[in-house]
Design an enzyme around this catalytic site. Structure first.
Site, PDB file in Angstrom:
ATOM      1  CD  GLU A 293      15.082  16.500  11.332  1.00 50.04           C
ATOM      2  OE1 GLU A 293      15.979  17.525  11.384  1.00 50.04           O
ATOM      3  OE2 GLU A 293      14.135  16.276  12.510  1.00 50.04           O
ATOM      4  CD  GLU A 374     -15.754  21.265  -3.104  1.00 50.45           C
ATOM      5  OE1 GLU A 374     -16.127  20.155  -2.589  1.00 50.45           O
ATOM      6  OE2 GLU A 374     -15.462  22.151  -2.145  1.00 50.45           O
TER       7      GLU A 374
END
Length: 603
Positions: A293, A374
């Site tokens: 929206e 990682e």
């Protein structure tokens, strides 16, 4: 066109307070008021099949309607239907109505931006022109075909014209162009301190605008410290004001799993920090709809296979090195734990997770992020069926997990996004079409060199260097020193200190060192809010207005130090609007004395 070329003679080509800076902005110095019953007339062309009164309309900004809005209980506002998504036309209709209300209820009086004791406000004498009608011409050609989620990806260009005698016209090529124009239109008006209404002192106005990059994002980590939907909605409000259009929610990590997965309710029940901090399916849907929206595509990241320790609270048999005593051997941060790479149980878990989550998020976005950063090799010394930390052993197993996830994501009609390590460190096959590599986006975070490397591999790329656009840097290490330890010592800095101030973020040039023939692969960029040291109480002041500085780079293109003086005034005005009208607790961008132009504050 409302304004002739002659009308612009002598006008300054300044951007005034509009943020981000428009491509072209011309203005005068005549005051024009906005009528409290101004009619916003919206009628898109090329949409004859949708001639319903509910879709195309004229609406009025009515004082009684504004009053009634404030009397409506908060829990009854912004309710999202659990049934079907609104049409694109209804999405714009809501944006037009919202803009009218927001402009007229603004409390922002710009006294900080004028010399002290000056009479900067127009006289309330009825002698000025009044805008009674705002005409919105949306020249759409695919209004009837677009899915609601795809509105974000259409042409964002727009034109705004306001004449000195009170005529106002907005011209766009799509629904999202209309939403972007309304976001700018709102910034043109100020509240009068007498309470007499709202006005712009800069008529006639002519703005022609379009973004540099289509992807203008913020990454928000809701797992390391907990955030709830209201915090994210407030962030979306600020993002849309700065024309940022992608909210990347890093939803889960080793520390917690706040996201409810109805097919596996124990994940959040055991993995969230507290039962009150679980995001339900309804919460997620509501936030994604709220994003649409407001012109923001909200998508989820489930980081894998690293950063998955929280799965172990519900399914310890699926996680290797879960809560290992010497966590630093198996992870960059506590707690340790990664999903196993050679386990039928993990495959079943991933299939069940994707089958539950993807159908729920796909109506609202084109993206799903699977992480991949990682990745700790030592973890798999503890996986019974692997017992190795060698890359040549782990690479095919990692490839299998990634391929499994991305196959499900593509089958759901979404584009996978991954962190740079899967390309830069592991050289995995990420695209189902290796010749084109268009069905995957790779996100670079370490430095500009990483961006170049990924682009040279032919991948669509998102930039956002940790050297410039990490919002969490400079707050100190959250790791405590053990007795007699030298690993963590005074002054207890975090890995990416110092703090990246807004000026530093503003002059980050993501194109530096990137050959022009690779620019077409750059989707845009993202600034990052990792949450080890941040929670909802300080979220706003850590993110804003620094993320807005990044937003101007993304919308208007790379900036230079010579533009900082102008930017400090415009960004400060954006900040004031965010604080006063949006309830965003943003930090200062500039001292009041400097904004009042009594001194240049330049050196």
């Amino acid at each position: 066109m409302l304004l002739s070329a002659v009308a612009f003679l002598g006008f300054a080509s300044l951007s005034l307070a509009v943020w981000p800076q428009p491509r072209d902005f011309k203005h005068g110095n005549t005051t024009v008021w906005l009528s409290p019953t101004a009619e916003f007339s919206y009628m898109p062309t090329g949409a004859d099949e949708l001639r319903e009164k509910s879709d195309y309309f004229s609406t009025f900004v009515d004082l009684e309607e504004v009053f009634n809005f404030f009397q409506t209980p908060l829990l009854r506002r912004n309710k999202t239907s659990e049934k079907t998504l609104p049409s694109v036309a209804k999405l714009v209709k809501k944006a037009v109505k919202r803009t009218g209300k927001e402009i007229y209820r603004t409390k922002f009086v710009p006294w900080k931006f004028h010399p002290r004791n000056s009479s900067f406000e127009p006289a309330v004498d009825g002698q000025h022109a009044v805008i009674r009608r705002v005409t919105i011409n949306q020249n759409s050609t695919n209004q009837t075909k677009a899915e609601t989620r795809d509105v974000i990806h259409e042409d964002e260009s727009y034109d705004i014209e306001i004449t000195a005698d009170g005529e106002a016209e907005i011209t766009t090529k799509s629904a999202i162009g209309t939403i972007r124009a309304l976001q700018t239109f709102r910034q043109l008006f100020y509240a009068h301190s007498s309470g007499s209404g709202v006005y712009t002192p800069y008529a006639p106005i002519a703005i022609s605008d379009a973004p540099k990059w289509s992807y203008r994002g913020l990454n928000l980590d809701i797992s390391r410290n907990a955030y709830m939907p209201a915090d994210v909605k407030r962030t979306i409000d600020a993002m849309s004001s700065a024309k940022m259009n992608r909210l990347h929610i890093h939803a889960t990590d080793s520390q917690s799993w706040p996201l409810d997965i109805p097919a596996m309710p124990s994940l959040a029940a055991k993995g969230a920090y507290h039962p009150s901090l679980v995001w339900t399916s309804s919460n997620l849907r509501d936030v994604q709809m709220y994003g649409l929206e407001n012109g923001v595509s909200v998508f989820i990241e489930i980081d894998m296979p690293g950063h998955t320790g929280s799965i172990g609270y519900a399914f310890p048999e699926l996680v290797s090195a879960f809560l290992a005593h010497d966590w630093e051997k198996y992870a960059l941060q506590p707690p340790s734990g990664q999903i196993k790479l050679n386990s039928p149980g993990v495959n079943e878990f991933l299939d069940k997770l994707m089958a539950d989550l993807l159908p729920r998020v796909s109506p609202f976005t084109r993206y799903f992020h699977t992480g991949g950063d990682e990745f700790n090799l030592n973890t798999y010394l503890l996986e019974e069926s692997i017992r190795s930390n060698k890359e040549e052993v782990l690479r095919p197993l990692l490839q299998g997990v990634v391929t499994r996830l991305h196959t499900a994501i593509r089958e759901a009609g979404l584009t996978p996004i991954v962190w740079e390590e899967l390309v830069a460190d592991w050289n995995l096959t990420l695209s189902s079409d290796p010749a084109k590599k268009r069905d995957i986006i790779v996100q670079a975070w370490r430095n500009t060199t990483a961006v170049k490397h990924i682009l040279e591999q032919g991948y669509r790329t998102i930039f956002g260097s940790g050297d410039f656009w990490y919002l969490d840097c400079g707050h100190g290490s959250y790791i405590n020193p053990k007795p007699n330890s030298t690993a963590v010592k005074e002054p207890f800095l975090d890995w990416c200190s110092p703090l990246k101030n807004w000026k530093h973020m503003y002059i980050y040039n993501p194109l530096e060192g990137i050959p022009e023939d690779l620019h077409h692969l750059i989707e845009g960029g993202e600034t990052h809010m990792w949450s080890e040291n941040v929670d909802p109480i300080i979220l706003d002041k850590v993110v804003w207005p620094r993320a807005a500085a990044a937003a101007e780079v993304l919308w208007s293109g790379p900036r230079t130090a010579n533009q900082i003086q102008d930017a400090s005034h415009r960004l400060s005005e954006w900040r004031e609007r965010a604080v006063v009208d949006l309830g965003v607790g943003a930090s200062l961008a500039q001292m009041t004395y400097c904004l009042m132009k009594e001194g240049s504050c330049e050196l």
